[in-house]
Design an enzyme around this catalytic site. Structure first.
Site, PDB file in Angstrom:
ATOM      1  N   SER A  93       0.870  -1.171   0.000  1.00 56.68           N
ATOM      2  CA  SER A  93       0.000   0.000   0.000  1.00 56.68           C
ATOM      3  C   SER A  93       0.905   1.219   0.000  1.00 56.68           C
ATOM      4  O   SER A  93       2.116   1.117  -0.091  1.00 56.68           O
ATOM      5  CB  SER A  93      -0.904   0.004   1.242  1.00 56.68           C
ATOM      6  OG  SER A  93      -0.122   0.029   2.413  1.00 56.68           O
ATOM      7  N   GLY A  94       0.305   2.383   0.122  1.00 56.63           N
ATOM      8  CA  GLY A  94       1.098   3.589   0.238  1.00 56.63           C
ATOM      9  C   GLY A  94       1.682   4.042  -1.079  1.00 56.63           C
ATOM     10  O   GLY A  94       1.245   3.654  -2.164  1.00 56.63           O
ATOM     11  N   GLY A 146       4.501   3.410  -2.549  1.00 60.38           N
ATOM     12  CA  GLY A 146       5.128   2.402  -3.399  1.00 60.38           C
ATOM     13  C   GLY A 146       4.164   1.786  -4.392  1.00 60.38           C
ATOM     14  O   GLY A 146       4.450   1.695  -5.587  1.00 60.38           O
ATOM     15  N   SER A 173      12.211  13.347   2.669  1.00 66.55           N
ATOM     16  CA  SER A 173      11.121  13.874   3.474  1.00 66.55           C
ATOM     17  C   SER A 173      11.348  15.352   3.756  1.00 66.55           C
ATOM     18  O   SER A 173      12.481  15.831   3.760  1.00 66.55           O
ATOM     19  CB  SER A 173      11.046  13.106   4.798  1.00 66.55           C
ATOM     20  OG  SER A 173      10.127  13.691   5.686  1.00 66.55           O
ATOM     21  N   TYR A 199      14.521   9.109  12.230  1.00 69.30           N
ATOM     22  CA  TYR A 199      13.904   9.208  10.899  1.00 69.30           C
ATOM     23  C   TYR A 199      14.398  10.464  10.187  1.00 69.30           C
ATOM     24  O   TYR A 199      14.817  10.415   9.029  1.00 69.30           O
ATOM     25  CB  TYR A 199      12.381   9.221  11.030  1.00 69.30           C
ATOM     26  CG  TYR A 199      11.663   9.245   9.700  1.00 69.30           C
ATOM     27  CD1 TYR A 199      11.462   8.072   8.980  1.00 69.30           C
ATOM     28  CD2 TYR A 199      11.182  10.436   9.162  1.00 69.30           C
ATOM     29  CE1 TYR A 199      10.800   8.078   7.753  1.00 69.30           C
ATOM     30  CE2 TYR A 199      10.523  10.453   7.937  1.00 69.30           C
ATOM     31  CZ  TYR A 199      10.340   9.278   7.243  1.00 69.30           C
ATOM     32  OH  TYR A 199       9.694   9.297   6.024  1.00 69.30           O
TER      33      TYR A 199
END
Length: 331
Positions: free
Chosen positions: A11-12, A14, A170, A192
């Protein structure tokens, strides 16, 4: 064209990226890399349900396990003669915590919009060591990808036709979270952010080292996407309550892309560009207007090129140690 995509889950961004690439060019051969066989099969089935004639193959790899990275690189070298695009999209954010006190302070000081769009000061993670004795977030989000790229140089470097690396970075990639003396971020709580800033540094140096060999690197930011990773930050019921507010925020913060389809906008845009005309110091952000129109916004990255070079050398040293440890997995 063979396009390799490291997809962390079925999902997402990708999955949306794979589907959107096939919208652009149904002739491409997609090779999907997921952490286990079931996720690979599920992702492939989802893609073929919409594009039954598509060429979709799979490989299994855990980017947080360096032996797995070396094995899949060897498999890819056997299966393909060339890769045109490698989308480096896998990432983790373990045990995320929201600092509501800092969020309230941001509201009082007028910094809340900046905090909500970058997560600066309000988002922390608890990292841990992996089986290789390295920090898990650093390895999964950056070093595993770096090792994979290095092992696939023979499939990527050619003067006949440019090959592309497209890293998912990000807006949370901040210099303040990164330290050259602690580049794995073992001592901090923003692993992160550190790993994504390290991604930006790495891409800058890869261009300097490999552009003459026909390999180009770019970084993108998908914006704030509602995905499996995002849903781990807060309980699902809270996200449902917040969604109307998030749709409203998008009128002021265009990086609230919200859907994986919108989040893949910059990835797909780069697929259509000639890499030699792109600025290696720019990050390409997926954006969505308040009325739902998607577009790409280039933004200059806040990177120190000297620090980038020093960091790259540290990656090479760590790579050397890894290859010595796993020499039995090399050709």
């Amino acid at each position: 064209r063979v396009v390799s995509d490291t997809v962390p889950l079925c999902s997402g961004v990708g999955l949306a990226l794979c589907q959107r690439l096939l919208e652009e060019d149904g002739r491409i051969h997609l090779c999907i890399a997921c952490r286990n066989t079931q996720k690979n099969e599920d992702t492939r089935d989802l893609i073929l349900a919409s594009y039954p004639a598509a060429q979709v193959s799979t490989v299994e790899v855990d980017l947080g396990n360096l032996a797995s990275v070396l094995r899949v690189a060897r498999e890819l070298r056997c299966r393909f003669q060339r890769l045109d695009f490698v989308y480096l999209n896998a990432g983790i954010m373990p045990n995320p915590h929201v600092n509501f006190k800092a969020l309230w302070h941001g509201l009082l000081t007028g910094k809340v919009l900046h905090m909500l769009t970058t997560a600066e000061g309000i988002m922390t993670q608890t990292d841990r060591l992996n089986g290789d004795g390295l920090q898990e977030v650093f390895t999964t989000n950056l070093f595993g990808h770096f090792m994979l790229v290095r092992q696939l140089e023979s499939l990527l470097c050619s003067n006949e036709k440019p090959a592309r690396l497209i890293w998912t970075s990000s807006s949370n990639a901040r210099e303040s979270a990164f330290s050259l003396s602690d580049f794995q971020h073992a001592k901090g709580q923003e692993s992160y952010s550190s790993s994504k800033y390290a991604t930006d540094l790495t891409s800058v140096v890869l261009n300097r080292k490999f552009n003459k060999q026909g390999l180009y690197s770019s970084v993108v930011c998908p914006g704030l996407v509602m995905s499996n990773m995002t849903y781990r930050i807060l309980p699902v019921f809270l996200w449902k309550l917040l969604m109307p507010i998030m749709w409203l925020i998008r009128f002021f913060a265009r990086t609230y892309t919200l859907t994986p389809y919108n989040g893949a906008e910059a990835h797909v845009w780069l697929f259509k560009q000639k890499p030699e005309y792109l600025d290696p110091l720019v990050k390409y952000h997926s954006c969505t207007s308040g009325l739902g129109k998607s577009y790409v916004e280039p933004r200059k990255m806040d990177v120190d090129e000297e620090i980038a070079e020093k960091f790259y050398q540290k990656l090479l040293e760590l790579e050397k140690q890894t290859l010595e440890r796993y020499s039995d997995l090399l050709d």
